[in-house]
Design a protein around this motif. Sequence first.
Motif, PDB file in Angstrom:
ATOM      1  N   ALA A  85       0.834  -1.199   0.000  1.00 43.14           N
ATOM      2  CA  ALA A  85       0.000   0.000   0.000  1.00 43.14           C
ATOM      3  C   ALA A  85       0.868   1.247   0.000  1.00 43.14           C
ATOM      4  O   ALA A  85       1.848   1.331   0.741  1.00 43.14           O
ATOM      5  N   PRO A  86       0.555   2.241  -0.833  1.00 43.28           N
ATOM      6  CA  PRO A  86       1.321   3.478  -0.831  1.00 43.28           C
ATOM      7  C   PRO A  86       1.062   4.277   0.435  1.00 43.28           C
ATOM      8  O   PRO A  86       0.088   4.056   1.145  1.00 43.28           O
ATOM      9  N   ALA A  87       1.942   5.218   0.708  1.00 41.54           N
ATOM     10  CA  ALA A  87       1.808   6.039   1.909  1.00 41.54           C
ATOM     11  C   ALA A  87       0.652   7.009   1.750  1.00 41.54           C
ATOM     12  O   ALA A  87       0.219   7.329   0.649  1.00 41.54           O
ATOM     13  N   GLY A  88       0.130   7.477   2.878  1.00 43.08           N
ATOM     14  CA  GLY A  88      -0.954   8.459   2.839  1.00 43.08           C
ATOM     15  C   GLY A  88      -2.213   7.913   3.454  1.00 43.08           C
ATOM     16  O   GLY A  88      -2.604   6.781   3.187  1.00 43.08           O
ATOM     17  N   ALA A  89      -2.874   8.735   4.265  1.00 44.50           N
ATOM     18  CA  ALA A  89      -4.047   8.269   4.990  1.00 44.50           C
ATOM     19  C   ALA A  89      -5.197   7.898   4.067  1.00 44.50           C
ATOM     20  O   ALA A  89      -6.026   7.050   4.403  1.00 44.50           O
ATOM     21  N   ASP A  90      -5.268   8.530   2.888  1.00 43.00           N
ATOM     22  CA  ASP A  90      -6.403   8.296   1.996  1.00 43.00           C
ATOM     23  C   ASP A  90      -6.080   7.327   0.864  1.00 43.00           C
ATOM     24  O   ASP A  90      -6.841   7.204  -0.087  1.00 43.00           O
ATOM     25  N   ALA A  91      -4.937   6.671   0.963  1.00 40.04           N
ATOM     26  CA  ALA A  91      -4.537   5.769  -0.116  1.00 40.04           C
ATOM     27  C   ALA A  91      -5.482   4.588  -0.220  1.00 40.04           C
ATOM     28  O   ALA A  91      -5.998   4.086   0.769  1.00 40.04           O
ATOM     29  N   VAL A  92      -5.718   4.132  -1.480  1.00 38.90           N
ATOM     30  CA  VAL A  92      -6.519   2.928  -1.702  1.00 38.90           C
ATOM     31  C   VAL A  92      -5.699   1.720  -1.278  1.00 38.90           C
ATOM     32  O   VAL A  92      -4.519   1.616  -1.600  1.00 38.90           O
ATOM     33  N   ASP A  93      -6.320   0.805  -0.560  1.00 39.17           N
ATOM     34  CA  ASP A  93      -5.631  -0.386  -0.070  1.00 39.17           C
ATOM     35  C   ASP A  93      -5.307  -1.306  -1.247  1.00 39.17           C
ATOM     36  O   ASP A  93      -6.205  -1.800  -1.921  1.00 39.17           O
ATOM     37  N   LEU A  94      -4.019  -1.535  -1.473  1.00 37.47           N
ATOM     38  CA  LEU A  94      -3.585  -2.416  -2.557  1.00 37.47           C
ATOM     39  C   LEU A  94      -3.047  -3.738  -2.032  1.00 37.47           C
ATOM     40  O   LEU A  94      -2.525  -4.541  -2.812  1.00 37.47           O
ATOM     41  N   SER A  95      -3.164  -3.969  -0.745  1.00 36.36           N
ATOM     42  CA  SER A  95      -2.523  -5.144  -0.170  1.00 36.36           C
ATOM     43  C   SER A  95      -3.495  -6.251   0.229  1.00 36.36           C
ATOM     44  O   SER A  95      -3.239  -7.430  -0.040  1.00 36.36           O
ATOM     45  N   ARG A  96      -4.605  -5.919   0.859  1.00 34.76           N
ATOM     46  CA  ARG A  96      -5.508  -6.981   1.307  1.00 34.76           C
ATOM     47  C   ARG A  96      -6.234  -7.615   0.123  1.00 34.76           C
ATOM     48  O   ARG A  96      -6.543  -6.940  -0.864  1.00 34.76           O
TER      49      ARG A  96
END
Length: 395
Positions: free
Chosen positions: A250-261
């Motif tokens: 997941a990229p940094a940032g509170a609003d980042a889209v989750d790319l890991s789960r």
Amino acid sequence: MTLSTTRSAVRAGVLTTALAALLCTTATAVSAASADESRSARPASVQAEVPAGVTAGVAVFDRQTGAFTEQLNTAAPFRSASVVKLLIALDVLWNRSPEALSAADRARIDTMLRGSDDTAASTFWSANGSGAIVDRMVTRLGLTDTARPPATHPGYWGYTALSARDTVKIYRHLLDSAPAATRDYLLGNLRQSTRCATDGYDQHFGIAGSFNRPWAVKQGWSGFSSGGCTAPTAKAAAAAGEPEGAAAPAPAGADAVDLSRPALHSTGVVGAGDRSIVAVFTLHPGGTSYGKAYTDIGRLTRSLNVPGASRPAGTWVGTWGSGVRVRTQTTTASGAMTTLPAGVEVLVDCQKRGQQVSQPPYLNDWWAHLPQYGGYMTNIYLSSPENQVPGVPVC
């Protein structure tokens, strides 16, 4: 399949912790099936029932009343996985009729929407501007939560951000604003969704598993290693490995889209006249199997208030084992129609005796009929305390 005369003694003396866990799963599945019957008449104010550990964004829109019957985290952006193929197809057909497509492009759209083919999607993505496709469709449809993939993954069309409420907008455009030829062509493909996608994943979860036809669906999945059905070809696996294979950090940032789960999404229209638009986006804990996620999104979708939907009759029962086959008849010599995702819940409408199957120390000659597959599986792989599933009638 009825056990041999020694089966009850074997069960009493050999019951393991793993089997005990399976029996608990059965109780949960049967109770969930009973609850489903009462949920069909639930008031619209009752929210979706989200399984433990699952993050969900849900929207159900009743086109007859013009109102939402379910809304949960509707603005939350998820990585779209294959749901973005709706935007890719609409972009191809913007200001162009389906009849104007080349034979090759028409074949690509057909397989991209019916079998969720990744190679076809990648071809359009590269030829038509990649992220610019998303930018154009955001402007055209007035989408608010949709965005092109992050700069770290520009070629990963499956990492396009998409929300439940924006997905409802996409279907509303297709149903109510798009030219009739475009609407009929694209929805016609979605109505012909194949159970096995071209990458070997069983894609009839969520909407397709929860409601009787008529429906039209576009599903999405990302971050799983195996999805039942047939093994993917090398070509399909390679294509899937680019945009939708192993999940990225997941990229940094509170609003980042989750790319890991692991992600599993079910979207589409349900009922006569395409009355309801349904969008269910889900994220699951890391390491969740495809069968578990398939079961969880099924339970969530079945809990929804979907006007116009017809629900299939039967009892939902858990399964165990991997590579379990659905067959045309009640013998292991009959044709194999498909394999089940490991550990998935299945709908059983009746059961009958057939060939005895052995899975030491057990024997069973009962077979379950799975109406959504049109075939049978041996009861030995059902999470049931007895050879016959309690409460399920004989065929």
